[in-house]
Scaffold this motif. Structure first.
Motif, PDB file in Angstrom:
ATOM      1  N   PHE A 432      -4.597   0.465  23.204  1.00 43.24           N
ATOM      2  CA  PHE A 432      -4.997  -0.934  23.029  1.00 43.24           C
ATOM      3  C   PHE A 432      -6.459  -1.087  23.423  1.00 43.24           C
ATOM      4  O   PHE A 432      -6.801  -1.087  24.603  1.00 43.24           O
ATOM      5  N   PHE A 433      -7.328  -1.221  22.430  1.00 42.92           N
ATOM      6  CA  PHE A 433      -8.757  -1.385  22.667  1.00 42.92           C
ATOM      7  C   PHE A 433      -9.038  -2.870  22.897  1.00 42.92           C
ATOM      8  O   PHE A 433      -9.319  -3.621  21.965  1.00 42.92           O
ATOM      9  N   SER A 434      -8.961  -3.280  24.159  1.00 44.25           N
ATOM     10  CA  SER A 434      -9.090  -4.699  24.502  1.00 44.25           C
ATOM     11  C   SER A 434     -10.537  -5.173  24.498  1.00 44.25           C
ATOM     12  O   SER A 434     -10.794  -6.374  24.539  1.00 44.25           O
ATOM     13  N   ARG A 435     -11.481  -4.237  24.470  1.00 43.80           N
ATOM     14  CA  ARG A 435     -12.907  -4.585  24.415  1.00 43.80           C
ATOM     15  C   ARG A 435     -13.525  -3.858  23.217  1.00 43.80           C
ATOM     16  O   ARG A 435     -14.175  -2.823  23.369  1.00 43.80           O
ATOM     17  N   PRO A 436     -13.342  -4.398  22.020  1.00 39.74           N
ATOM     18  CA  PRO A 436     -13.752  -3.670  20.807  1.00 39.74           C
ATOM     19  C   PRO A 436     -15.252  -3.770  20.518  1.00 39.74           C
ATOM     20  O   PRO A 436     -15.704  -4.612  19.749  1.00 39.74           O
ATOM     21  N   TYR A 437     -16.018  -2.870  21.126  1.00 36.41           N
ATOM     22  CA  TYR A 437     -17.458  -2.829  20.893  1.00 36.41           C
ATOM     23  C   TYR A 437     -17.772  -2.016  19.643  1.00 36.41           C
ATOM     24  O   TYR A 437     -17.040  -1.087  19.283  1.00 36.41           O
ATOM     25  N   GLY A 438     -18.900  -2.340  19.026  1.00 37.55           N
ATOM     26  CA  GLY A 438     -19.432  -1.542  17.930  1.00 37.55           C
ATOM     27  C   GLY A 438     -18.409  -1.226  16.855  1.00 37.55           C
ATOM     28  O   GLY A 438     -17.725  -2.119  16.336  1.00 37.55           O
ATOM     29  N   PRO A 439     -18.252   0.058  16.509  1.00 35.15           N
ATOM     30  CA  PRO A 439     -17.347   0.442  15.416  1.00 35.15           C
ATOM     31  C   PRO A 439     -15.880   0.185  15.717  1.00 35.15           C
ATOM     32  O   PRO A 439     -15.058   0.155  14.798  1.00 35.15           O
ATOM     33  N   TRP A 440     -15.538  -0.013  16.995  1.00 31.76           N
ATOM     34  CA  TRP A 440     -14.134  -0.305  17.317  1.00 31.76           C
ATOM     35  C   TRP A 440     -13.691  -1.642  16.736  1.00 31.76           C
ATOM     36  O   TRP A 440     -12.505  -1.843  16.479  1.00 31.76           O
ATOM     37  N   ALA A 441     -14.631  -2.571  16.561  1.00 33.50           N
ATOM     38  CA  ALA A 441     -14.264  -3.907  16.082  1.00 33.50           C
ATOM     39  C   ALA A 441     -13.545  -3.820  14.737  1.00 33.50           C
ATOM     40  O   ALA A 441     -12.479  -4.419  14.545  1.00 33.50           O
ATOM     41  N   ASP A 442     -14.106  -3.060  13.809  1.00 39.91           N
ATOM     42  CA  ASP A 442     -13.467  -2.936  12.496  1.00 39.91           C
ATOM     43  C   ASP A 442     -12.117  -2.241  12.614  1.00 39.91           C
ATOM     44  O   ASP A 442     -11.146  -2.638  11.956  1.00 39.91           O
ATOM     45  N   MET A 443     -12.032  -1.208  13.465  1.00 39.53           N
ATOM     46  CA  MET A 443     -10.770  -0.489  13.637  1.00 39.53           C
ATOM     47  C   MET A 443      -9.670  -1.415  14.156  1.00 39.53           C
ATOM     48  O   MET A 443      -8.505  -1.305  13.767  1.00 39.53           O
ATOM     49  N   VAL A 444     -10.044  -2.326  15.059  1.00 41.23           N
ATOM     50  CA  VAL A 444      -9.066  -3.230  15.671  1.00 41.23           C
ATOM     51  C   VAL A 444      -8.709  -4.371  14.733  1.00 41.23           C
ATOM     52  O   VAL A 444      -7.523  -4.646  14.472  1.00 41.23           O
ATOM     53  N   TYR A 445      -9.719  -5.053  14.184  1.00 39.76           N
ATOM     54  CA  TYR A 445      -9.456  -6.303  13.467  1.00 39.76           C
ATOM     55  C   TYR A 445      -8.863  -6.096  12.082  1.00 39.76           C
ATOM     56  O   TYR A 445      -8.146  -6.963  11.583  1.00 39.76           O
ATOM     57  N   ARG A 446      -9.109  -4.962  11.447  1.00 39.56           N
ATOM     58  CA  ARG A 446      -8.467  -4.750  10.146  1.00 39.56           C
ATOM     59  C   ARG A 446      -6.985  -4.431  10.287  1.00 39.56           C
ATOM     60  O   ARG A 446      -6.256  -4.429   9.296  1.00 39.56           O
ATOM     61  N   ARG A 447      -6.550  -4.185  11.522  1.00 43.33           N
ATOM     62  CA  ARG A 447      -5.127  -3.975  11.775  1.00 43.33           C
ATOM     63  C   ARG A 447      -4.434  -5.272  12.206  1.00 43.33           C
ATOM     64  O   ARG A 447      -3.227  -5.266  12.439  1.00 43.33           O
ATOM     65  N   SER A 448      -5.193  -6.355  12.356  1.00 42.52           N
ATOM     66  CA  SER A 448      -4.638  -7.602  12.911  1.00 42.52           C
ATOM     67  C   SER A 448      -5.124  -8.786  12.079  1.00 42.52           C
ATOM     68  O   SER A 448      -5.925  -9.606  12.540  1.00 42.52           O
ATOM     69  N   THR A 449      -4.634  -8.903  10.861  1.00 40.20           N
ATOM     70  CA  THR A 449      -5.160  -9.885   9.918  1.00 40.20           C
ATOM     71  C   THR A 449      -4.980 -11.320  10.401  1.00 40.20           C
ATOM     72  O   THR A 449      -5.928 -12.119  10.385  1.00 40.20           O
ATOM     73  N   THR A 450      -3.779 -11.668  10.846  1.00 38.97           N
ATOM     74  CA  THR A 450      -3.518 -13.044  11.276  1.00 38.97           C
ATOM     75  C   THR A 450      -4.368 -13.409  12.489  1.00 38.97           C
ATOM     76  O   THR A 450      -4.982 -14.484  12.547  1.00 38.97           O
ATOM     77  N   TYR A 451      -4.416 -12.511  13.463  1.00 38.94           N
ATOM     78  CA  TYR A 451      -5.219 -12.730  14.666  1.00 38.94           C
ATOM     79  C   TYR A 451      -6.695 -12.884  14.308  1.00 38.94           C
ATOM     80  O   TYR A 451      -7.388 -13.784  14.797  1.00 38.94           O
TER      81      TYR A 451
END
Length: 475
Positions: A432-451
């Protein structure tokens, strides 16, 4: 634009020379440089408000900066614009020993706060030996894991004052009402303060923050437990935290422990690397202010009961290092205000991958990380591993430090590829990347469309002109 900004913060606090812009266009991350148009250094909240209002009028991006050092690309101006450097706002506005909290401005560093709290017999809830130039306010807002894994310190943030993206002033919790002690974060209405945690300056600019403090120990003991495998640490920590034993509790691998203790001495580092066990659990039992010796006695008794039950041995040192207990306690209680950063003594930087998981999975994630590092021809003995229990062991923060020489373009590209590939694998495996910096942001948010869609709707409400740190998170 320069003329208007000088009228707001003063001519000497508006900088647009090439050297300054280059300085703010890069950090110690692997992200490409992004150059701002200008840097402003306000001294008062009213000046921050005026800068933000000007940015709305001209539709100019604004990126807030508090620390003197940056590691994760969060302050790089993706679309240029104005850097608002808050380092001149560096006052400790209040130390409230009754409520065990302190009110700080953005420019206050961890060493500054540690020293200021000493006469009041308090200590800050700081992360693992932070860089001397790191803002205490930013660390707290960005939810860096603290060393004391008590439930009540799972979130050290209390109330705050925020300049919203429109330039309006907003206060959270009981700070929003007159004649209060500003000690409770909830309300008014919904818990607004959570909008600003981990937001990387995209939802508002915090101009002061109340954070929790802990009693400064009158008496304390440090214990060290050696382990050959990280998965063997989980049960001891679960039992220790379930019995509410200790204050600071964390695990370092051989590499990070040797780096910390060698103080830049290459020969000492090599010696420690040959003598230290693979993983070391550090536990500090502390007593203050009431009946401290009694507290230490019953917590130590509980620790020894757990050790006998699980067959491990708490020691006052590891690898026969003389005075290790006193050394560790001194480092925890006295943060250096200057000097080099301990994690980068032997490399230009370390690229850290950190996330939240449960302790029973930490060993598997570590095996994965070291396997990927080996595939990229990285010396796995130079990969740092740091495990920080959270909220009495309910979960943990797990961090891998990848050494990198930023001046070597070939190595930089190799570490970048490892960083991206390993991060993607860890997220896929449930990290669980709770602090999605840099390239992590895309990795996290494309997996969580509604959020992600919900966050974007909130951004439209708070920041209708999309000026605050655009390009970060999912914005």
């Amino acid at each position: 634009m320069i003329k208007e900004l000088k009228e707001i913060v003063g001519a000497k606090n508006v900088l647009d020379d090439a050297e300054t812009l280059d300085l703010y266009s890069q950090d110690l991350s692997l992200n490409p440089p992004k150059k701002p148009a200008v840097v402003v250094k306000p001294k008062e909240t009213a000046e921050v408000q005026e800068v933000v209002k000007f940015a709305n009028k001209t539709l100019t991006p604004v990126v807030p900066v508090s620390s003197g050092i940056h590691f994760w690309g969060a302050t790089l101006p993706e679309q240029g614009g104005i850097i608002v450097d808050l380092s001149r706002m560096n006052k400790i506005l209040e130390i409230d020993t009754l409520n065990r909290k302190t009110k700080i401005q953005p420019g206050v560093t961890w060493p500054q706060l540690m020293e200021a709290l000493k006469p009041h017999q308090q200590i800050p809830l700081n992360p693992l030996f932070p860089h001397p130039q790191t803002s205490a306010l930013t660390s707290s807002l960005e939810r860096e894991p603290m060393l004391i894994p008590k439930y009540e310190y799972g979130d050290p943030v209390l109330t705050m004052e925020v300049v919203l993206p429109t330039g309006d002033l907003f206060k959270t919790g009981t700070a929003s009402a007159a004649n209060t002690q500003e000690a409770y974060p909830e309300g008014p209405g919904i818990d607004f303060y959570r909008f600003f945690l981990g937001a990387q300056g995209t939802m508002g600019i915090v101009t002061w923050l109340n954070i929790k403090t802990e009693y400064r120990p009158i008496h304390q003991k440090a214990f060290f437990v050696a382990f050959n495998e990280l998965q063997d640490v989980a049960d001891p920590i679960y039992h220790i935290q379930r019995r509410h034993v200790g204050n600071e509790c964390f695990v370092l691998n051989r590499c990070l422990m040797a780096t910390l203790l060698s103080d830049g001495d290459q020969k000492e580092y090599a010696k420690l690397m040959g003598e230290l066990p693979p993983y070391i659990l550090i536990l500090v039992i502390a007593g203050a202010p009431r009946r401290p010796l009694e507290r230490i006695a019953y917590e130590e008794e509980a620790l020894m009961e757990i050790a006998a039950q699980l067959n491990f041995e708490p020691q006052k040192t590891v690898a026969g290092i003389a005075g290790l207990e006193a050394t560790m306690i001194n480092r925890l209680r006295n943060l250096p205000a200057n000097g080099d950063y301990w994690k980068t003594r032997y490399h230009k930087t370390t690229q850290d991958i950190f996330f939240i998981t449960t302790m029973d999975r930490a060993g598997d994630f570590t095996d994965t990380a070291l396997s990927y590092a080996a595939c990229y021809n990285l010396n796995i003995n130079e990969v740092g591993v740091y495990l920080q229990p959270l909220e009495r062991g309910r979960a943990c923060s797990l961090s891998f430090s990848l050494p990198c020489e930023l001046d070597n373009q070939t190595e930089k590209e190799r570490i970048r590829n490892l960083y991206l590939e390993l991060s993607e694998r860890l997220i896929t495996d449930g990290a669980f990347f709770s602090r999605p910096y840099g390239p992590w942001a895309d990795m996290v948010y494309r997996r969580s469309t509604t959020y992600t869609n919900t966050l974007k709707e909130l951004k439209k409400i708070f920041d209708p002109n999309h000026i605050l740190n655009p390009g970060k998170l999912c914005y």
